[in-house]
Design a protein around this motif. Structure first.
Motif, mmCIF file in Angstrom:
data_model
loop_
_atom_site.group_PDB
_atom_site.id
_atom_site.type_symbol
_atom_site.label_atom_id
_atom_site.label_comp_id
_atom_site.label_asym_id
_atom_site.label_seq_id
_atom_site.Cartn_x
_atom_site.Cartn_y
_atom_site.Cartn_z
ATOM 1 N N ALA A 26 0.893 -1.330 0.038
ATOM 2 C CA ALA A 26 -0.028 0.015 0.058
ATOM 3 C C ALA A 26 0.954 1.314 0.090
ATOM 4 N N PRO A 27 1.978 1.294 0.866
ATOM 5 C CA PRO A 27 2.768 2.648 0.812
ATOM 6 C C PRO A 27 3.507 2.830 -0.698
ATOM 7 N N ALA A 28 3.859 1.863 -1.211
ATOM 8 C CA ALA A 28 4.437 1.846 -2.435
ATOM 9 C C ALA A 28 3.449 2.255 -3.649
ATOM 10 N N GLN A 29 2.261 1.812 -3.368
ATOM 11 C CA GLN A 29 1.255 2.035 -4.417
ATOM 12 C C GLN A 29 0.909 3.545 -4.310
ATOM 13 N N VAL A 30 0.947 4.250 -2.951
ATOM 14 C CA VAL A 30 0.496 5.561 -2.758
ATOM 15 C C VAL A 30 1.521 6.414 -3.301
ATOM 16 N N MET A 31 2.664 6.046 -3.260
ATOM 17 C CA MET A 31 3.836 6.776 -3.380
ATOM 18 C C MET A 31 3.770 6.963 -5.089
ATOM 19 N N ASP A 32 3.713 5.859 -5.692
ATOM 20 C CA ASP A 32 3.734 5.806 -7.093
ATOM 21 C C ASP A 32 2.533 6.384 -7.790
ATOM 22 N N GLY A 33 1.273 6.554 -7.233
ATOM 23 C CA GLY A 33 0.260 6.969 -7.628
ATOM 24 C C GLY A 33 0.271 8.408 -7.530
ATOM 25 N N VAL A 34 0.739 8.960 -6.246
ATOM 26 C CA VAL A 34 0.759 10.417 -5.987
ATOM 27 C C VAL A 34 2.015 10.890 -7.081
ATOM 28 N N THR A 35 2.906 10.295 -7.212
ATOM 29 C CA THR A 35 4.052 10.580 -8.245
ATOM 30 C C THR A 35 3.486 10.838 -9.562
ATOM 31 N N PHE A 36 2.862 9.600 -10.031
ATOM 32 C CA PHE A 36 2.184 9.654 -11.278
ATOM 33 C C PHE A 36 1.346 11.028 -11.389
ATOM 34 N N LEU A 37 0.512 11.173 -10.540
ATOM 35 C CA LEU A 37 -0.482 12.317 -10.725
ATOM 36 C C LEU A 37 0.350 13.380 -10.719
ATOM 37 N N ALA A 38 1.203 13.775 -9.976
ATOM 38 C CA ALA A 38 2.065 15.103 -10.123
ATOM 39 C C ALA A 38 2.974 15.080 -11.213
ATOM 40 N N GLY A 39 3.369 14.140 -11.821
ATOM 41 C CA GLY A 39 3.848 14.328 -13.153
ATOM 42 C C GLY A 39 2.928 14.583 -14.425
ATOM 43 N N VAL A 40 1.814 14.215 -14.236
ATOM 44 C CA VAL A 40 0.676 14.468 -15.044
ATOM 45 C C VAL A 40 0.152 15.836 -14.934
ATOM 46 N N TYR A 41 0.137 16.305 -13.796
ATOM 47 C CA TYR A 41 -0.101 17.759 -13.576
ATOM 48 C C TYR A 41 1.096 18.545 -13.976
ATOM 49 N N LEU A 42 2.092 18.162 -13.716
ATOM 50 C CA LEU A 42 3.328 19.076 -14.130
ATOM 51 C C LEU A 42 3.406 19.314 -15.643
ATOM 52 N N ALA A 43 2.868 18.022 -16.386
ATOM 53 C CA ALA A 43 2.943 18.318 -17.681
ATOM 54 C C ALA A 43 1.946 19.163 -18.247
ATOM 55 N N LEU A 44 0.648 19.108 -17.623
ATOM 56 C CA LEU A 44 -0.339 20.083 -18.093
ATOM 57 C C LEU A 44 -0.657 21.339 -17.280
ATOM 58 N N SER A 45 0.472 21.714 -16.427
ATOM 59 C CA SER A 45 0.558 22.821 -15.764
ATOM 60 C C SER A 45 0.484 23.993 -16.518
ATOM 61 N N PRO A 46 1.485 24.122 -17.567
ATOM 62 C CA PRO A 46 1.334 25.458 -18.416
ATOM 63 C C PRO A 46 0.062 25.979 -19.012
ATOM 64 N N TRP A 47 -0.902 24.937 -18.971
ATOM 65 C CA TRP A 47 -1.984 24.986 -19.714
ATOM 66 C C TRP A 47 -3.065 25.391 -18.375
#
Length: 157
Positions: A26-47
């Protein structure tokens, strides 16, 4: 591809299963999930934030964000094969924090700076968490005890 040190080990299948079990906690899945969402947000953040007109920084955030998301997906889906690359995520988080001041072009706005610093800090911290999992299991690979796995001899979460 099997790493050279693992190719000579008769228990390589068991090691892969151990790494995959580590990645499915569970801790690894949470870390990977939040990291994934942060990466997607970073990619879309300029818009999302509205600084797509800053050119170089917008392109940087798109590329770094997609890279972070891909690394998080790799760690989430095949931890046993990708844990060696987990050191890259905190580096990309640190880069995201300093990017508004390092990348030349139009001056960064307050919104741009806050966006990159907060998102970069999240990527950095959760990347360090993934790095801790990798270090813990790398230590186990070399015969040391595992910590924080909930197994006999290890600390509970």
């Amino acid at each position: 591809m099997v790493r050279p040190g693992l190719a000579r080990r008769p228990d390589v299948t068991e090691l892969r299963q151990t790494y995959d079990r580590a990645g499915s906690t569970a801790p690894a899945q949470v870390m990977d999930g939040v990291t994934f969402l942060a990466g997607v947000y970073l990619a879309l953040s300029p818009w999302i934030v509205g600084f797509s007109g800053l050119g170089a920084l917008a392109i940087n955030n798109l590329i770094v964000g997609l890279t972070v998301a891909a690394l998080a997906m790799g760690c989430a889906s095949a931890f046993g094969r990708t844990y060696g690359m987990s050191w890259v995520v905190p580096v990309l988080g640190a880069w995201t924090i300093v990017a508004p001041w390092v990348i030349h072009g139009q001056p960064a706005t307050t919104a741009t700076i806050w966006d990159n610093v907060v998102t970069g800090a999240i990527i950095f911290l959760f990347g360090l968490g993934a790095l801790a999992f990798a270090a813990n299991y790398r230590q186990h690979e070399h015969g040391g005890p595992r910590r924080g796995t909930g197994t006999p001899g290890g600390e509970e979460w």
